[in-house]
Enzyme design. Sequence first.
Site, PDB file in Angstrom:
ATOM      1  N   SER A 136      -1.274   0.004   3.360  1.00 48.45           N
ATOM      2  CA  SER A 136      -1.899   0.989   2.629  1.00 48.45           C
ATOM      3  C   SER A 136      -3.951   1.127   3.204  1.00 48.45           C
ATOM      4  O   SER A 136      -3.557   1.956   4.285  1.00 48.45           O
ATOM      5  CB  SER A 136      -2.447   0.064   1.064  1.00 48.45           C
ATOM      6  OG  SER A 136      -2.894   0.775   0.155  1.00 48.45           O
ATOM      7  N   HIS A 137      -4.362   0.927   2.715  1.00 46.66           N
ATOM      8  CA  HIS A 137      -5.916   1.115   2.690  1.00 46.66           C
ATOM      9  C   HIS A 137      -7.227   0.441   3.822  1.00 46.66           C
ATOM     10  O   HIS A 137      -7.507   0.227   4.182  1.00 46.66           O
ATOM     11  CB  HIS A 137      -6.409   1.358   1.434  1.00 46.66           C
ATOM     12  CG  HIS A 137      -6.928  -0.253   1.048  1.00 46.66           C
ATOM     13  ND1 HIS A 137      -5.386  -0.135   0.442  1.00 46.66           N
ATOM     14  CD2 HIS A 137      -7.367  -0.961   0.418  1.00 46.66           C
ATOM     15  CE1 HIS A 137      -5.678  -1.729  -0.487  1.00 46.66           C
ATOM     16  NE2 HIS A 137      -6.508  -2.543   0.001  1.00 46.66           N
ATOM     17  N   LYS A 169       7.154  -2.970   2.347  1.00 46.00           N
ATOM     18  CA  LYS A 169       7.681  -3.799   0.914  1.00 46.00           C
ATOM     19  C   LYS A 169       8.968  -2.797   0.516  1.00 46.00           C
ATOM     20  O   LYS A 169       9.275  -1.709   1.619  1.00 46.00           O
ATOM     21  CB  LYS A 169       6.937  -3.344   0.150  1.00 46.00           C
ATOM     22  CG  LYS A 169       7.170  -1.345  -0.471  1.00 46.00           C
ATOM     23  CD  LYS A 169       5.768  -1.380  -1.733  1.00 46.00           C
ATOM     24  CE  LYS A 169       5.588   0.202  -1.442  1.00 46.00           C
ATOM     25  NZ  LYS A 169       4.397   0.009  -2.831  1.00 46.00           N
ATOM     26  N   ASP A 228      -5.474   7.982   1.008  1.00 51.11           N
ATOM     27  CA  ASP A 228      -5.464   6.543   1.888  1.00 51.11           C
ATOM     28  C   ASP A 228      -4.462   6.454   3.472  1.00 51.11           C
ATOM     29  O   ASP A 228      -4.378   7.204   2.938  1.00 51.11           O
ATOM     30  CB  ASP A 228      -5.769   4.773   1.026  1.00 51.11           C
ATOM     31  CG  ASP A 228      -4.009   5.180  -0.034  1.00 51.11           C
ATOM     32  OD1 ASP A 228      -3.421   5.806   0.141  1.00 51.11           O
ATOM     33  OD2 ASP A 228      -3.310   3.609   0.156  1.00 51.11           O
ATOM     34  N   ASP A 266      -1.614   4.892   3.637  1.00 54.38           N
ATOM     35  CA  ASP A 266      -0.114   5.831   3.034  1.00 54.38           C
ATOM     36  C   ASP A 266      -0.088   6.565   2.098  1.00 54.38           C
ATOM     37  O   ASP A 266       0.489   7.005   1.837  1.00 54.38           O
ATOM     38  CB  ASP A 266       0.870   4.495   3.107  1.00 54.38           C
ATOM     39  CG  ASP A 266       0.159   3.765   1.686  1.00 54.38           C
ATOM     40  OD1 ASP A 266      -1.141   3.710   1.730  1.00 54.38           O
ATOM     41  OD2 ASP A 266       1.200   3.192   0.757  1.00 54.38           O
ATOM     42  N   ASP A 273      -1.362   7.175  -1.304  1.00 52.34           N
ATOM     43  CA  ASP A 273      -0.608   6.765  -2.074  1.00 52.34           C
ATOM     44  C   ASP A 273      -2.189   6.435  -3.176  1.00 52.34           C
ATOM     45  O   ASP A 273      -2.560   6.447  -4.351  1.00 52.34           O
ATOM     46  CB  ASP A 273      -0.032   5.821  -2.830  1.00 52.34           C
ATOM     47  CG  ASP A 273      -0.611   4.193  -2.729  1.00 52.34           C
ATOM     48  OD1 ASP A 273      -1.105   4.585  -1.721  1.00 52.34           O
ATOM     49  OD2 ASP A 273       0.021   3.535  -2.112  1.00 52.34           O
ATOM     50  N   THR A 291      -2.268  -5.951 -12.860  1.00 54.08           N
ATOM     51  CA  THR A 291      -2.976  -4.833 -11.727  1.00 54.08           C
ATOM     52  C   THR A 291      -1.186  -4.977 -10.755  1.00 54.08           C
ATOM     53  O   THR A 291      -0.420  -5.882 -10.743  1.00 54.08           O
ATOM     54  CB  THR A 291      -3.640  -5.813 -10.494  1.00 54.08           C
ATOM     55  OG1 THR A 291      -5.383  -5.365 -11.460  1.00 54.08           O
ATOM     56  CG2 THR A 291      -3.919  -5.151  -9.268  1.00 54.08           C
ATOM     57  N   GLU A 307      -8.139   1.514 -11.669  1.00 60.31           N
ATOM     58  CA  GLU A 307      -9.169   1.768 -10.935  1.00 60.31           C
ATOM     59  C   GLU A 307      -9.370   1.713  -9.613  1.00 60.31           C
ATOM     60  O   GLU A 307     -10.195   1.890  -8.932  1.00 60.31           O
ATOM     61  CB  GLU A 307     -10.290   0.230 -11.595  1.00 60.31           C
ATOM     62  CG  GLU A 307      -9.299  -1.043 -11.805  1.00 60.31           C
ATOM     63  CD  GLU A 307      -9.236  -1.625 -10.273  1.00 60.31           C
ATOM     64  OE1 GLU A 307      -9.858  -1.401  -9.250  1.00 60.31           O
ATOM     65  OE2 GLU A 307      -8.255  -2.487  -9.410  1.00 60.31           O
ATOM     66  N   LYS A 341       1.756   5.508  -7.066  1.00 60.38           N
ATOM     67  CA  LYS A 341       0.541   6.458  -7.298  1.00 60.38           C
ATOM     68  C   LYS A 341       0.821   7.272  -6.147  1.00 60.38           C
ATOM     69  O   LYS A 341       1.474   7.565  -5.569  1.00 60.38           O
ATOM     70  CB  LYS A 341      -0.218   5.751  -7.205  1.00 60.38           C
ATOM     71  CG  LYS A 341      -0.427   4.864  -5.884  1.00 60.38           C
ATOM     72  CD  LYS A 341      -1.531   3.740  -6.281  1.00 60.38           C
ATOM     73  CE  LYS A 341      -2.557   2.977  -5.374  1.00 60.38           C
ATOM     74  NZ  LYS A 341      -1.297   1.686  -4.953  1.00 60.38           N
TER      75      LYS A 341
END
Length: 541
Positions: A111-112, A124, A275, A277, A279, A342, A362, A374
């Site tokens: 991710s980020h 994943k 970011d 990936d 999302d 989360t 958030e 997302k």
Amino acid sequence: MITVVPTSPFADQRPGTSGLRKRTPVFQQPHYLENFVQALLDEAALQPGQTLVVGGDGRFLNREAIGTIVRMAAANGITHVVVGRGGLLSTPAASHLIRQGAAGGIILSASHNPGGPDGDFGIKYNTGNGGPAPESFTNRVAERAAALTSYRVAELPAFDLDKLGEQPLGSLKLEVVDPVSAYAALMETLFDFGAIRALIAGGFRVRFDAMHAITGPYAVEILERRLGAPKGTVINGTPLPDFGGGHPDPNLTYAPELVNELFGDNAPDFGAASDGDGDRNMILGQRFFVTPSDSLAVLAANATLVPAYKSGLAGVARSMPTSMAVDAVAAKLGIPCYETPTGWKFFGNLLDAGRITLCGEESFGTGSNHVREKDGLWAVLFWLNVVAVRGESVEQIVRAHWAEYGRNYYTRYDYEGVPTEAANSVMAHLRAQLPELPGKELGGRMVKAADDFSYTDPIDGSVSAKQGIRLLFEDEARIVYRLSGTGTEGATIRVYMEMRSAEVNSLRTTEDPPVNGMATVALTIADLVSKTGMRQPTVIT
Ligand code: G16
């Protein structure tokens, strides 16, 4: 030829908030990736004739990992693998491809988090609905990985991840697809591209920072080619294995080039970033930052202006630590608002059951029922569509929103790289105080309730406990504490603070918000400074 390779389990292959994320060298250990992939494939149990989608955000190790996964898929009886060209697929595009009829998909990303030999890597599994596998699945994967004694890998003829089309590899058909086209076509069905094109043609200036991550090719195709934004609208648009040395996290700290431009002289009208990936998203107006929680609320309030959502929303959802700004919108619209732990995986059942249409977090994530992840560019297009229809600036739209629904001030303090024992001791200390906190006055506020958030999924009844400590005050202010499930080094303590205010328009978002005054209380109750030795948070968002 299939080889069964003897192996022994690794002690740390338990997926976190979003798959297994580790430092790159951890994944480079012999058998490490293979073990986890075998555990995933065993649990997924795809049958001959079913399709597996594979792709990643292009970070260091992406291509090699995909080669390994293709060889292991063949050895495990999978007959059809769809890969994005060059091994590239943004997370939302992968979700969309899976939903076109695949049984599941493997997404490679941290991710980020930064990438490269010294950065992070991750993997994943997403199920056939296109969404991250639920906790029950990832728990079983962890159990399998912990007991693994061998994995299977096939020797295949050479294959080319850069060549579009089908490549027969024995019993496996490898299909390399354009990573962008299906996703871009989906976006055209959701939004009024004509209205956005007219907005841009009329001089509305957009800047999109792809942060040298996966969204570059998607943003160039959609914003520059299909919507007519001038060349150069997309900056840092070439995906690089180390993201150009940057930290591909779209926030005020890690996207300085974009932020400086949007807060500088002659700023564009609209700025956005995504970011690693693809999302997450950050939305900026001219000298104006839209908090992710406000962004979700504004999109929910304006959803009927967008073709895909013109008949209204079935409901909305937010993760527990996300500000309650969207709750006010749901209340006014008379639709349900769900509060989940989360992790995007918790929205999946609600989306599949048609209970919600929009959801967000958030942590710079917003999405809808169009995929099961997302979606950064989707949020950008949603905003552009709303701006085009309303004919107002980003700042005007947000200020009008606060005036109508009230304003939730919000901040998050992150303490990264905390020794695990110290982080656990902070949480244990908080838990021990829960029974005595209600009725106490803290920093001039009365504690109404204090608990450790537990979620019962309304669709399948599964229970996820210990999802974060909440202090709820009588004036609707909140302090939330939880440990991140995505870090790769030590523990990260997140402290979220929120308050509602009637003073909706007195402060600019960039000025010190009154919510920072809650930090003293939050840190004292947790005894955070003495337990961790950290006087300052590492990141404030
Ligand atoms: C993942 C999850 C999100 C979560 C975020 C941060 O996002 O999908 O639901 O909000 O991690 O999680 P944590 O607070 O546990 O670190 P991403 O964009 O990192 O895949």
